[in-house]
Scaffold this motif. Structure first.
Motif, short mmCIF file in Angstrom:
data_model
loop_
_atom_site.label_atom_id
_atom_site.label_comp_id
_atom_site.label_asym_id
_atom_site.label_seq_id
_atom_site.Cartn_x
_atom_site.Cartn_y
_atom_site.Cartn_z
N ARG B 6 1.36 -1.11 -0.01
CA ARG B 6 0.27 -0.17 0.18
C ARG B 6 1.14 1.33 -0.06
N LEU B 7 0.39 2.38 -1.03
CA LEU B 7 1.21 3.73 -0.59
C LEU B 7 0.85 4.50 0.34
N PRO B 8 1.44 5.51 0.86
CA PRO B 8 1.40 5.74 2.08
C PRO B 8 0.17 7.12 1.64
N PRO B 9 -0.85 7.50 2.14
CA PRO B 9 -2.20 8.06 1.33
C PRO B 9 -0.83 9.25 1.45
N LEU B 10 -1.72 10.25 0.31
CA LEU B 10 -1.71 11.46 0.00
C LEU B 10 -2.24 12.57 0.38
N GLY B 59 -0.84 10.64 -11.45
CA GLY B 59 1.30 10.77 -11.69
C GLY B 59 2.43 10.96 -10.60
N ARG B 60 2.22 12.34 -10.16
CA ARG B 60 3.18 12.60 -9.21
C ARG B 60 3.30 11.22 -8.11
N TYR B 61 1.60 11.40 -7.25
CA TYR B 61 1.27 10.34 -6.29
C TYR B 61 2.50 9.63 -6.70
N ASP B 87 -12.24 21.44 -0.40
CA ASP B 87 -12.10 20.36 -0.24
C ASP B 87 -10.92 19.35 0.03
N THR B 88 -10.74 18.42 0.25
CA THR B 88 -9.78 17.82 0.82
C THR B 88 -9.47 16.64 -0.35
N MET B 89 -8.35 15.94 -1.50
CA MET B 89 -8.95 14.98 -1.80
C MET B 89 -7.50 13.45 -0.89
N VAL B 90 -7.87 12.84 -0.83
CA VAL B 90 -6.74 11.71 -0.32
C VAL B 90 -6.82 10.74 -1.35
N LEU B 91 -5.21 10.42 -1.43
CA LEU B 91 -5.23 9.60 -2.88
C LEU B 91 -4.37 8.33 -1.93
N THR B 92 -4.93 7.14 -2.65
CA THR B 92 -4.29 5.89 -1.75
C THR B 92 -3.77 5.37 -2.56
#
Lengths: 304, 127
Positions: B6-10, B59-61, B87-92
């Motif tokens: 799992r990638l750490p969330p951004l 892509g950056r994530y 808003d806030t977006m959390v990428l996982t």
């Protein structure tokens, strides 16, 4: 009503006829791949990947579509079929557009100096779909992006061309309702008749406002009323800027009005800009209707 | 890297500035990405992020996680709930498959209203 589905079917068939037709033939990128645009992109995205800076920089692959964008001036290279298709959709009321899917494959890196050309084909047009945004059609295009004539990437893009759904107008917020109880019902009955009634103690004759069950001075529970003349002055005031409450539009002045009879009442000062309200300003009673069931006594500033 | 990693969330704050600079950096001047009034006329409560910016952030994530040698080979995304200002977006992300030096990563970006983006990124990380 019964004719409507047929109309849609016929229209849908006209749209389907665009599948397989070119959306752009040998489009030419407006700018070659270049370091400033790469830097601006990385800055916006917060992307600090080292491959995108320095003398051997490559462009972020996710910029693939950027090099094909028409910008404000549009694309002379865009094929008539695509414009026709979008025009048909516009005429059908599908005037808004939103992108829904983007699939990109990167075959070779793009570097500053690369001249971009691209060909694009209309891959599919969906049936009529109803979405949260509105009803419309998904249009999918597939673009081959070349650098110096060599295939550098492919780009499948899907947009929804739709007729914006009407948002129901928000019902206008109403002022809060007064709390009417047996101790103040007489006051609100007076307001309904456009009379501002002041309580008077029948034992000691003291006037009181707001309404109370007994006299503050002598304790007598007996009272009658006096109708206010409507003349008064601003005894004190505040201007509400924040927070905004529904049905109130800040900034507005809230006055503590001293009536000619000597009692004080809190209400809005109207008819005067909020920043022109002053202590001692003469005001006159007025009854304002705020909605079908609410009338309130407010005070009109009187020009000195 | 291994399948199942799992990638750490951004966490990405969706500011008006991010939406507008992203649109301009991608040469996308559609009014819905910078003009709130016109966005409302088109049925949206406010401006919203364009797909190219989402693509760039995804892509950056992924490259941000796999390091300086990471190269994107494929990015496929689908948009859902729009990214509006405030808003806030959390990428996982989860590594789905590894084939030599290439990994396939499943990406989800969630904001306050739902899933903004779902997608798959193929990234090569040469030794």
């Amino acid at each position: 009503m019964s004719a409507e589905p047929d109309v849609h079917e016929e229209f849908d068939a006209r749209l389907k006829a665009y599948e397989g037709r070119p959306a752009a033939v040998t489009g030419v990128g407006k700018d070659p791949v270049n370091a400033p645009m790469i830097r601006h992109w990385c800055e916006a995205m917060g992307d600090t990947h080292p491959a995108y800076t320095g003398p051997d920089a490559v462009a972020p692959p996710t910029m693939l579509q950027v090099w094909t964008m028409g910008g404000l001036s549009g694309h002379p290279g865009r094929a008539a079929a695509y414009d026709e298709l979008l025009g048909l959709l516009d005429e059908a009321g599908c005037t808004a557009v939103v992108a829904t899917d983007c699939e990109q494959e990167y075959l070779r890196p793009l570097r500053p100096g690369d001249e971009i050309t691209f060909d694009s084909v209309i891959e599919s047009v969906s049936d009529r779909k109803t979405t949260k945004l509105g009803t419309g059609y998904f249009v999918t295009t597939r673009t081959d992006v070349r650098a110096g004539g060599e295939l550098a990437g492919t780009h499948r893009f899907r947009i929804l061309k739709y007729a914006p759904a009407r948002r129901p107008e928000k019902p206008r917020e109403r002022r809060p309702r007064p709390v009417v109880n047996r101790d103040n019902a007489g006051f609100w009955e007076g307001v309904a008749r456009h009379e501002l009634l002041i309580q008077r103690c029948t034992a000691c004759r003291a006037l009181r406002f707001p309404w109370l069950p007994g006299c503050n001075g002598c304790g007598s529970p007996d009272w009658d009323t006096v109708e206010a003349s409507g003349e008064g002055t601003v005894y004190s005031y505040v201007v509400m800027h924040h927070p905004p409450f529904p049905a109130f539009e800040p900034p507005y002045a809230v006055g503590l009005i001293e009536l000619a009879e000597g009692v004080r009442i809190v209400s809005n000062v109207v008819g005067v800009p909020y920043d022109k309200v002053r202590i001692g300003m003469p005001v006159r009673l007025e009854f304002r209707r705020y909605d079908e069931e609410l009338v309130l006594p407010v005070f009109q500033g009187v020009a000195p | 890297m291994n399948a199942g990693d799992r990638l750490p969330p951004l966490e990405i704050p969706i500011t008006r500035t991010l939406i507008v600079t992203g649109a301009i950096a991608s040469r996308d001047y559609q009014d819905v990405h910078h003009d709130p009034e016109l966005a409302r006329q088109k049925g949206s409560p406010d401006i919203f992020m364009n797909i190219l910016t989402t693509n760039g952030l995804v892509g950056r994530y992924v490259t941000g996680h796999f390091g300086p040698r990471a190269e994107l080979r494929r990015v496929a995304i689908r948009l859902g709930a729009p990214n509006h200002p405030g808003d806030t977006m959390v990428l996982t992300g989860t590594v789905e498959e590894v084939d030599g030096d290439t990994a396939t990563v499943r990406i989800v970006g969630v904001n306050g209203i739902g899933r903004h983006v779902t997608g798959t990124v193929t990234v090569r990380v040469p030794a």
